[in-house]
Design a protein around this motif. Structure first.
Motif, PDB file in Angstrom:
ATOM      1  N   ALA A   1     -33.250   6.744 -12.187  1.00  0.00           N
ATOM      2  CA  ALA A   1     -33.904   7.307 -13.376  1.00  0.00           C
ATOM      3  C   ALA A   1     -32.886   8.047 -14.242  1.00  0.00           C
ATOM      4  O   ALA A   1     -32.932   7.964 -15.471  1.00  0.00           O
ATOM      5  CB  ALA A   1     -35.024   8.252 -12.950  1.00  0.00           C
TER       6      ALA A   1
ATOM      7  N   GLY B   1     -45.778   7.381 -12.927  1.00  0.00           N
ATOM      8  CA  GLY B   1     -45.962   5.931 -12.720  1.00  0.00           C
ATOM      9  C   GLY B   1     -44.666   5.138 -12.785  1.00  0.00           C
ATOM     10  O   GLY B   1     -44.692   3.906 -12.832  1.00  0.00           O
TER      11      GLY B   1
ATOM     12  N   GLY C   1     -30.999   1.401  -6.152  1.00  0.00           N
ATOM     13  CA  GLY C   1     -31.929   2.476  -5.840  1.00  0.00           C
ATOM     14  C   GLY C   1     -33.193   1.855  -5.274  1.00  0.00           C
ATOM     15  O   GLY C   1     -33.182   1.274  -4.187  1.00  0.00           O
TER      16      GLY C   1
ATOM     17  N   GLY D   1     -37.962   7.095 -19.070  1.00  0.00           N
ATOM     18  CA  GLY D   1     -38.886   7.881 -19.876  1.00  0.00           C
ATOM     19  C   GLY D   1     -40.182   7.133 -20.131  1.00  0.00           C
ATOM     20  O   GLY D   1     -40.286   5.932 -19.864  1.00  0.00           O
ATOM     21  N   ALA D   2     -41.152   7.877 -20.624  1.00  0.00           N
ATOM     22  CA  ALA D   2     -42.459   7.296 -20.979  1.00  0.00           C
ATOM     23  C   ALA D   2     -43.247   8.361 -21.733  1.00  0.00           C
ATOM     24  O   ALA D   2     -42.933   9.556 -21.629  1.00  0.00           O
ATOM     25  CB  ALA D   2     -43.222   6.884 -19.710  1.00  0.00           C
TER      26      ALA D   2
ATOM     27  N   GLN E   1     -50.387  -2.737 -17.863  1.00  0.00           N
ATOM     28  CA  GLN E   1     -49.209  -3.387 -17.276  1.00  0.00           C
ATOM     29  C   GLN E   1     -49.619  -4.298 -16.118  1.00  0.00           C
ATOM     30  O   GLN E   1     -50.577  -4.005 -15.410  1.00  0.00           O
ATOM     31  CB  GLN E   1     -48.225  -2.320 -16.760  1.00  0.00           C
ATOM     32  CG  GLN E   1     -47.684  -1.433 -17.868  1.00  0.00           C
ATOM     33  CD  GLN E   1     -46.682  -0.403 -17.348  1.00  0.00           C
ATOM     34  OE1 GLN E   1     -46.418  -0.307 -16.158  1.00  0.00           O
ATOM     35  NE2 GLN E   1     -46.126   0.367 -18.266  1.00  0.00           N
TER      36      GLN E   1
ATOM     37  N   GLY F   1     -39.073   4.169  -9.825  1.00  0.00           N
ATOM     38  CA  GLY F   1     -37.650   4.201  -9.500  1.00  0.00           C
ATOM     39  C   GLY F   1     -37.260   5.366  -8.615  1.00  0.00           C
ATOM     40  O   GLY F   1     -38.096   6.175  -8.206  1.00  0.00           O
TER      41      GLY F   1
ATOM     42  N   ARG G   1     -32.973   5.276 -23.071  1.00  0.00           N
ATOM     43  CA  ARG G   1     -32.562   4.443 -21.920  1.00  0.00           C
ATOM     44  C   ARG G   1     -31.044   4.335 -21.811  1.00  0.00           C
ATOM     45  O   ARG G   1     -30.494   3.298 -21.447  1.00  0.00           O
ATOM     46  CB  ARG G   1     -33.171   3.030 -22.010  1.00  0.00           C
ATOM     47  CG  ARG G   1     -34.647   2.978 -22.081  1.00  0.00           C
ATOM     48  CD  ARG G   1     -35.352   3.519 -20.850  1.00  0.00           C
ATOM     49  NE  ARG G   1     -36.761   3.583 -21.109  1.00  0.00           N
ATOM     50  CZ  ARG G   1     -37.383   4.635 -21.641  1.00  0.00           C
ATOM     51  NH1 ARG G   1     -36.706   5.738 -21.913  1.00  0.00           N
ATOM     52  NH2 ARG G   1     -38.669   4.622 -21.877  1.00  0.00           N
TER      53      ARG G   1
HETATM   54  C1  LIG Z   1     -44.144  -1.507 -13.063  1.00  0.00           C
HETATM   55  C2  LIG Z   1     -42.918  -0.814 -13.608  1.00  0.00           C
HETATM   56  C3  LIG Z   1     -43.058   0.154 -14.597  1.00  0.00           C
HETATM   57  C4  LIG Z   1     -41.935   0.795 -15.140  1.00  0.00           C
HETATM   58  N1  LIG Z   1     -42.125   1.749 -16.093  1.00  0.00           N
HETATM   59  C5  LIG Z   1     -41.049   2.390 -16.612  1.00  0.00           C
HETATM   60  C6  LIG Z   1     -41.217   3.403 -17.609  1.00  0.00           C
HETATM   61  O1  LIG Z   1     -42.315   3.745 -18.013  1.00  0.00           O
HETATM   62  N2  LIG Z   1     -40.099   3.993 -18.096  1.00  0.00           N
HETATM   63  C7  LIG Z   1     -38.846   3.671 -17.675  1.00  0.00           C
HETATM   64  O2  LIG Z   1     -37.867   4.261 -18.151  1.00  0.00           O
HETATM   65  N3  LIG Z   1     -38.662   2.703 -16.737  1.00  0.00           N
HETATM   66  C8  LIG Z   1     -39.722   2.070 -16.191  1.00  0.00           C
HETATM   67  N4  LIG Z   1     -39.543   1.099 -15.245  1.00  0.00           N
HETATM   68  C9  LIG Z   1     -38.159   0.706 -14.854  1.00  0.00           C
HETATM   69  C10 LIG Z   1     -37.560   1.468 -13.672  1.00  0.00           C
HETATM   70  O3  LIG Z   1     -38.568   1.990 -12.811  1.00  0.00           O
HETATM   71  C11 LIG Z   1     -36.640   2.598 -14.131  1.00  0.00           C
HETATM   72  O4  LIG Z   1     -35.591   2.114 -14.941  1.00  0.00           O
HETATM   73  C12 LIG Z   1     -36.027   3.352 -12.936  1.00  0.00           C
HETATM   74  O5  LIG Z   1     -35.399   4.509 -13.398  1.00  0.00           O
HETATM   75  C13 LIG Z   1     -35.017   2.513 -12.154  1.00  0.00           C
HETATM   76  O6  LIG Z   1     -34.694   3.208 -10.958  1.00  0.00           O
HETATM   77  P1  LIG Z   1     -34.327   2.394  -9.639  1.00  0.00           P
HETATM   78  O7  LIG Z   1     -33.993   3.363  -8.574  1.00  0.00           O
HETATM   79  O8  LIG Z   1     -35.380   1.409  -9.324  1.00  0.00           O
HETATM   80  O9  LIG Z   1     -33.005   1.675 -10.134  1.00  0.00           O
HETATM   81  P2  LIG Z   1     -32.511   0.215  -9.693  1.00  0.00           P
HETATM   82  O10 LIG Z   1     -33.392  -0.814 -10.287  1.00  0.00           O
HETATM   83  O11 LIG Z   1     -32.271   0.174  -8.234  1.00  0.00           O
HETATM   84  O12 LIG Z   1     -31.097   0.162 -10.447  1.00  0.00           O
HETATM   85  C14 LIG Z   1     -31.020   0.100 -11.863  1.00  0.00           C
HETATM   86  C15 LIG Z   1     -29.575   0.344 -12.263  1.00  0.00           C
HETATM   87  O13 LIG Z   1     -29.229   1.686 -11.934  1.00  0.00           O
HETATM   88  C16 LIG Z   1     -28.113   1.705 -11.026  1.00  0.00           C
HETATM   89  N5  LIG Z   1     -28.343   2.802 -10.084  1.00  0.00           N
HETATM   90  C17 LIG Z   1     -29.373   2.954  -9.204  1.00  0.00           C
HETATM   91  N6  LIG Z   1     -29.227   4.113  -8.535  1.00  0.00           N
HETATM   92  C18 LIG Z   1     -28.095   4.690  -9.009  1.00  0.00           C
HETATM   93  C19 LIG Z   1     -27.395   5.899  -8.711  1.00  0.00           C
HETATM   94  N7  LIG Z   1     -27.800   6.752  -7.772  1.00  0.00           N
HETATM   95  N8  LIG Z   1     -26.249   6.160  -9.405  1.00  0.00           N
HETATM   96  C20 LIG Z   1     -25.783   5.306 -10.332  1.00  0.00           C
HETATM   97  N9  LIG Z   1     -26.386   4.150 -10.664  1.00  0.00           N
HETATM   98  C21 LIG Z   1     -27.536   3.852 -10.003  1.00  0.00           C
HETATM   99  C22 LIG Z   1     -28.107   0.335 -10.354  1.00  0.00           C
HETATM  100  O14 LIG Z   1     -26.810  -0.012  -9.926  1.00  0.00           O
HETATM  101  C23 LIG Z   1     -28.577  -0.548 -11.504  1.00  0.00           C
HETATM  102  O15 LIG Z   1     -27.520  -0.822 -12.364  1.00  0.00           O
HETATM  103  C24 LIG Z   1     -40.647   0.451 -14.672  1.00  0.00           C
HETATM  104  C25 LIG Z   1     -40.506  -0.528 -13.673  1.00  0.00           C
HETATM  105  C26 LIG Z   1     -41.624  -1.151 -13.147  1.00  0.00           C
HETATM  106  C27 LIG Z   1     -41.450  -2.178 -12.064  1.00  0.00           C
END
Ligand SMILES: Cc1cc2nc3c(=O)[nH]c(=O)nc-3n(C[C@H](O)[C@H](O)[C@H](O)COP(=O)(O)OP(=O)(O)OC[C@H]3O[C@@H](n4cnc5c(N)ncnc54)[C@H](O)[C@@H]3O)c2cc1C
Length: 300
Positions: A126, A118, A58, A132-133, A207, A121, A167
């Motif tokens: 997500a 914030g 993603g 969540g947060a 952060q 993703g 999660r």
């Molecule tokens: C500064 C920062 C702060 C953050 N704060 C939070 C927070 O407060 N809460 C929180 O929960 N997370 C947080 N995160 C983590 C992250 O943003 C989340 O987990 C987000 O939901 C990941 O989405 P992504 O599209 O970046 O997934 P990716 O990192 O691209 O992928 C993560 C996983 O999901 C899979 N995936 C991606 N898209 C799909 C899809 N369409 N279907 C099936 N599988 C898929 C990928 O294959 C991989 O296994 C944070 C990250 C950062 C860098």
């Protein structure tokens, strides 16, 4: 051949470090950004028939990608951005930015995603992470999801048929999220925007957003905080190669500019072993690691 006739950008030998917030990873053999879910499905099907590995990314904000790169096709969802606003219901494709969706809903006075402003993703990422947060999570807003299952079928699944926990989403490893429908409640526009602003300020203060990172490394164990345990074990500021435990928040590992995937993995292992030895608690990683030795079922 697999990408013949498909819409969307294609790159060969493309550095994975451009596809994740950690800025880590070697060259991907082929990267493809489908513009329609039909093209994503066709490519996935053709690749599977040809026994070529396919990986899904993603916005790469919860992902550690391998130093040696990835074979086959790396599909990135960020060009899947169609959105349909209904009556306190939104239908949105997987690649849409979650933070943007939260902001746009807030501007309309729709309440429900204040916690997500914030989180950097995509909507699909997500859902699969149940992001969540601030005591809230995306599962509460979902009404149904369209997915591509590992068996090659497209399905529309109701919220009640999916198991969500901290999660955790039962679709993980079983399906790719193509589209999600989320429900909101009527709220007070100014109050929603104020809450989101406060949540963002809180993140900036606590952060290490000034350095490449992937959010929380470990899930919080029941009744405790991973950051507290890591700090108590003496890991704040410790480095391995270019990877460093953040000085600002011990549950974050930052890239100091030259970090390799192997540095991050070594640091994660060392922290895990030390916390287990000192406190008898086995930390579970929240961040996903794609490594080339993964099996077909893990990568789909
Ligand atoms: C500064 C920062 C702060 C953050 N704060 C939070 C927070 O407060 N809460 C929180 O929960 N997370 C947080 N995160 C983590 C992250 O943003 C989340 O987990 C987000 O939901 C990941 O989405 P992504 O599209 O970046 O997934 P990716 O990192 O691209 O992928 C993560 C996983 O999901 C899979 N995936 C991606 N898209 C799909 C899809 N369409 N279907 C099936 N599988 C898929 C990928 O294959 C991989 O296994 C944070 C990250 C950062 C860098």
């Amino acid at each position: 051949m697999i990408l013949d006739g498909m819409t969307g950008r294609v790159e060969k030998k493309y550095p994975l470090l451009h596809l994740n917030t950690w800025r880590i990873g070697g060259p991907a053999e082929v990267v493809y950004w489908p513009e329609t879910t039909e093209d994503l499905f066709s490519v996935w099907k053709r690749a599977r028939e040809a026994d070529i590995p396919v990986w899904l990314i993603g916005r790469g904000s919860n992902l550690l990608l391998p130093d040696e790169g990835l074979p086959g096709i790396t599909m990135v969802t960020t060009a899947l951005r169609k959105i349909h606003w209904g009556d306190f219901i939104v239908r949105v494709e997987a690649g849409y930015s979650l933070a943007l969706l939260a902001q746009e809903a807030g501007e309309r006075g729709w309440s429900g995603l204040e916690f997500a402003r914030g989180i950097p993703g995509s909507v699909g990422g997500a859902v699969i992470m149940n992001a969540g947060a601030h005591g809230r999570e995306i599962a509460s807003q979902i009404t149904n999801i369209t997915v591509l299952g590992t068996d090659g079928t497209l399905k529309n699944i109701k919220r009640e048929e999916i198991k969500f926990a901290y999660r955790y989403c039962s679709l993980r490893g079983q399906a790719w999220v193509l589209e999600a429908q989320l429900a909101f409640s009527r709220g007070e526009r100014e109050q929603i925007l104020k809450t989101m602003k406060e949540n963002l300020a809180n993140r900036t203060a606590n952060q290490p957003i000034e350095k490449p990172n992937a959010g929380s490394i470990f899930r919080n164990p029941p009744g405790d905080s991973a950051g507290r345990l890591i700090e108590a074990a003496g890991w704040k500021g410790k480095r391995m190669g270019g990877a460093q435990v953040s000085e600002k928040h011990a549950n974050f590992i930052v890239n100091n500019g030259s970090a390799k995937s192997k540095d991050v993995l070594a640091l994660i292992d060392a922290i895990k072993n030390d916390v287990r030895t000192k406190y008898g608690i086995t930390l579970q990683t929240e961040v996903e690691s794609i490594q080339t030795e993964m099996t077909i079922s893990q990568r789909m």
